[in-house]
Design an enzyme around this catalytic site. Structure first.
Site, PDB file in Angstrom:
ATOM      1  N   ALA A  65       4.139   3.079  -4.662  1.00 19.94           N
ATOM      2  CA  ALA A  65       4.437   4.409  -5.192  1.00 19.94           C
ATOM      3  C   ALA A  65       5.605   4.248  -6.161  1.00 19.94           C
ATOM      4  CB  ALA A  65       4.799   5.342  -4.047  1.00 19.94           C
ATOM      5  N   GLY A 110       2.395   1.370  -1.475  1.00 17.74           N
ATOM      6  CA  GLY A 110       1.243   2.238  -1.761  1.00 17.74           C
ATOM      7  C   GLY A 110       0.068   1.471  -2.338  1.00 17.74           C
ATOM      8  N   GLU A 113      -1.662  -0.005   0.586  1.00 18.76           N
ATOM      9  CA  GLU A 113      -2.311   1.127   1.275  1.00 18.76           C
ATOM     10  C   GLU A 113      -3.572   1.566   0.523  1.00 18.76           C
ATOM     11  OE1 GLU A 113       1.466   3.259   1.215  1.00 18.76           O
ATOM     12  OE2 GLU A 113       1.383   3.426   3.379  1.00 18.76           O
ATOM     13  N   GLU A 133       8.371  -1.083   2.325  1.00 23.48           N
ATOM     14  CA  GLU A 133       9.082   0.208   2.311  1.00 23.48           C
ATOM     15  C   GLU A 133      10.406   0.223   3.056  1.00 23.48           C
ATOM     16  OE1 GLU A 133       5.807  -0.134   2.680  1.00 23.48           O
ATOM     17  OE2 GLU A 133       4.736   1.472   1.645  1.00 23.48           O
TER      18      GLU A 133
END
Ligand code: CO8
Length: 258
Positions: A65, A110, A113, A133
């Protein structure tokens, strides 16, 4: 729809969706997520697309992200961002067609993911996976704490998430996160070839197989077998079942219509 951060193309019955923000290693900001959402609707509605390949432009699949965009978010904004990402990733995961991730480089946070929300992952030898993260002071937020343990088991998922370490494509394959490793820069080509193989089969059967696996894995074996029985029987409503079996008996290639 016109996209700024994505490109959408087709090769036969394969839809190829490329995240195209290489200057930020394809980091997922709100606009990229919004475009992904719209592109998935377009691919879902395109009857000529049987299989989807998802990849990233340049040296990364997706490096996570967008940290710059998240840095000053309030908890409310962060919740909304996480919910948007999770909704879009769930749309990807439950789309009624197989999705293959072609991971050419970094699939971090992300990005890991996103790859995990795909059905199959083909990785280039140089690809790297991880959930870094905690090093940024946050948990995974687009489903990493949920999908990673389902794929690799809780012990390995906890080690990866608690340490924030990055693993090689070889290690990712060893733990069952990656299906296949291919030479550098050939993951897209290999994914398209695999997608074409899938696209040559009976698509009702392919779609029902995806549903049976995904619904069954979330339930117990008795329920799962019932789901399979129903979807198996439903295949017999399709012309493909008649064609597939007739072609076998007649010793010829099936001509599937779907
Ligand atoms: N966000 C924003 N920009 C990024 C990101 C990112 N995740 N990753 C890379 N970039 C940018 C860099 O800032 C750099 O920009 P610039 O050229 O303007 O300085 C450009 O991309 C190229 O990156 P690098 O120069 O760092 O390239 P390197 O080859 O030296 O390093 C790495 C590559 C190792 C991948 C490095 O870029 C890196 O560590 N990136 C961050 C990886 C990361 O921590 N990802 C996890 C992010 S958090 C997350 O994904 C949470 C998901 C759930 C969110 C829930 C919302 C609440």
């Amino acid at each position: 729809m016109e996209f700024k951060y994505l490109t959408l193309s087709k090769d036969g019955n394969v839809g190829i969706l490329t995240i195209n923000r290489p200057e930020a290693l394809n980091a997922l900001n709100r606009s990229v997520l919004q475009e992904l959402d719209a592109a998935l609707d377009e691919l879902a509605n395109d009857k000529d697309v049987y299989v989807i390949v998802l990849t990233g432009e340049g040296k990364a699949f997706v490096a996570g992200a967008d940290i710059a965009e998240m840095k000053d978010m309030t908890p409310e904004e962060a919740k909304e961002f996480a919910e948007t990402g999770s909704r879009v990733f769930r749309k990807l995961e439950t789309i009624d067609k197989p999705v293959i991730a072609a991971v050419n480089g970094y699939a971090l946070g992300g990005g890991c993911e996103l790859a995990m929300a795909c059905d199959i992952i083909i990785a280039g030898e140089q690809a790297k996976f991880g959930q870094p993260e905690v090093g940024l002071g946050i948990t995974p937020g687009f489903g990493g704490t949920q999908r990673l343990p389902r794929i690799v088991g809780t012990k390995i998922a906890k080690e990866m998430i608690f340490t924030g370490g990055t693993i090689t494509a070889q290690e990712a394959q060893r733990i069952g996160l990656v299906n296949k490793i291919v030479p550098p820069n050939t993951s897209l080509q290999t994914a398209i070839e695999m997608a074409k193989t899938i696209a040559s089969k009976g698509q009702v059967a392919v779609r029902n197989s995806k549903r049976a696996i995904d619904q069954g894995i979330e339930t117990d074996i008795d329920e799962g077998v019932k789901v399979e029985n129903q979807l198996f029987a439903k295949c017999f409503e399709s012309v493909d079942q008649k064609e597939g079996m007739t072609a076998f008996i007649e010793k010829r290639k099936p001509n599937f219509k779907n």
